[in-house]
Scaffold this active site. Structure first.
Site, short mmCIF file in Angstrom:
data_model
loop_
_atom_site.label_atom_id
_atom_site.label_comp_id
_atom_site.label_asym_id
_atom_site.label_seq_id
_atom_site.Cartn_x
_atom_site.Cartn_y
_atom_site.Cartn_z
N LYS A 1 0.84 -1.20 0.00
CA LYS A 1 0.00 0.00 0.00
C LYS A 1 0.88 1.26 0.00
O LYS A 1 0.61 2.20 -0.75
CB LYS A 1 -0.92 -0.01 1.23
CG LYS A 1 -2.06 -1.02 1.09
CD LYS A 1 -2.77 -1.31 2.41
CE LYS A 1 -3.76 -2.46 2.19
NZ LYS A 1 -4.33 -2.99 3.43
N GLN B 1 -4.75 -1.85 9.68
CA GLN B 1 -4.56 -3.17 9.06
C GLN B 1 -5.12 -4.25 9.99
O GLN B 1 -4.78 -4.31 11.17
CB GLN B 1 -3.07 -3.40 8.79
CG GLN B 1 -2.76 -4.68 8.04
CD GLN B 1 -3.33 -4.70 6.63
OE1 GLN B 1 -3.23 -3.73 5.89
NE2 GLN B 1 -3.97 -5.79 6.26
N ASP C 1 -11.37 2.36 4.04
CA ASP C 1 -11.55 0.91 3.91
C ASP C 1 -13.03 0.56 3.70
O ASP C 1 -13.35 -0.53 3.24
CB ASP C 1 -11.06 0.21 5.19
CG ASP C 1 -9.83 -0.66 4.95
OD1 ASP C 1 -9.52 -0.91 3.76
OD2 ASP C 1 -9.20 -1.08 5.93
#
Ligand code: NAP
Length: 289
Positions: A53, A97, A120
């Site tokens: 990322k 994460q 997200d």
């Protein structure tokens, strides 16, 4: 005849290029799109996702603020960090994460993120907006699958789609996106409680596997000519590989002989997830200008 391979990498590069151009426009206006990526612990798969990322953000001219925490970080400390990022005007998106260390309540952490920075798409507000068809952040992997399906230009309206898996991050949101009026597919959702899985998969014009089970979908489970989307990314032990494992999807590669279109693993859905993340960060940054 072997299936047409859907090149997720190529499609993702187009989206990343568009994100790069939009980031350049923002930079000219004095805004550097910034994503804070929070990682607690040293899980090897999570580390590799986070690195991927950061690299993609840098290539697109955006800032990736890497925040590495010890696996022993407390829930209170993590929530305080999120509160700080919520209030930081230079940060447009926050990604925590997953999975988090077991002593931390993931739901509490996700809900603590400002929905305006929830790139997200996991916050209950984002999920609610998605279900109601209102503007908001779409979760990256389901959105990426939808973009891939649109890219191959097969008719989605009326297509019978069989979704294997119902997780909150892939199966459930993807089933929802596919039944929206602007897509108009008919969706069957399968899970571990489904009896006779093959009876369902054989009816699929579009078969999507997101079960996290290596090679669960065998060629005999695929209707000839079907579109097969393999979301699965599984590490299977492989002594011949340098790092001792290889990546394997949820679909047996032999299904290529039955399908009309198929996504490879790696190089199918995976690159789309990162591309859609960049797309969401740009959306978040543009909303603040
Ligand atoms: P998950 O949370 O473990 O969910 C798996 C789902 O599959 C569950 O709903 C489960 O049913 C169902 N399932 C498991 N075994 C099954 C079986 N034998 N028959 C029918 N259904 C079955 O996994 P996830 O987070 O959705 O991820 C799925 C896969 O996608 C993993 O390999 C993951 O690594 C990969 N993934 C890839 C990306 C990407 O960017 N490419 C992104 C996210 C995830 P129950 O609900 O009944 O337990």
């Amino acid at each position: 005849m072997a299936a047409h391979i859907i090149d997720g990498k190529a499609v993702s590069l187009k989206i990343r290029e568009e994100a790069k151009q939009r980031a350049a426009v923002l930079r000219e206006k004095g805004t550097i799109p910034c994503l804070a990526v929070v990682l607690a612990g040293e899980d090897p798969a999570s580390l590799s996702y986070v690195k991927g990322k950061s690299k993609a953000l840098a290539e697109a001219g955006m800032e990736g603020r890497d925040i590495r925490l010890s696996a022993a970080v407390t829930e209170t400390e993590l929530l305080a960090l999120i509160a700080g990022l919520n209030n930081d005007e230079k940060v447009h998106g926050i990604l925590v994460q997953l999975p988090l260390p077991r002593h931390i309540d993931e739901n509490k952490v996700i809900t603590a993120i400002d929905p305006a920075k929830d790139v997200d798409g996991f916050h209950p507000v984002s999920v609610g907006n998605m279900i109601l068809g209102r503007p908001g952040f779409l979760p990256c992997t389901p959105h990426g699958v939808l973009v891939l399906l649109r890219e191959i230009k097969i008719p989605l309206s009326g297509a019978h789609t069989v979704m294997v898996g119902r997780s909150n991050i892939v199966g459930t949101p993807l089933a929802n996106l596919l039944t929206r009026r602007d897509v108009n597919a008919t969706v069957t959702v399968c899970h571990t409680g489904t009896k006779d899985l093959i009876r369902h998969t054989l009816q699929a014009d579009i078969l999507i596997a997101a079960a996290g089970k290596p090679a669960l979908i065998k060629p005999e489970m695929v209707k000839p000519g079907a579109v097969v989307i393999d979301v699965g990314v599984n590490r299977v032990p492989d002594n011949s590989a340098k790092n001792g494992y290889r990546l394997c999807g949820d679909v047996d590669p032999a299904a290529t002989e039955k399908a009309g279109y198929i996504t490879p693993v790696p190089g199918g859905v995976g690159p789309m997830t990162i591309a859609m993340l960049l797309y969401n960060v740009i959306q978040a940054a543009e909303a603040k200008v």
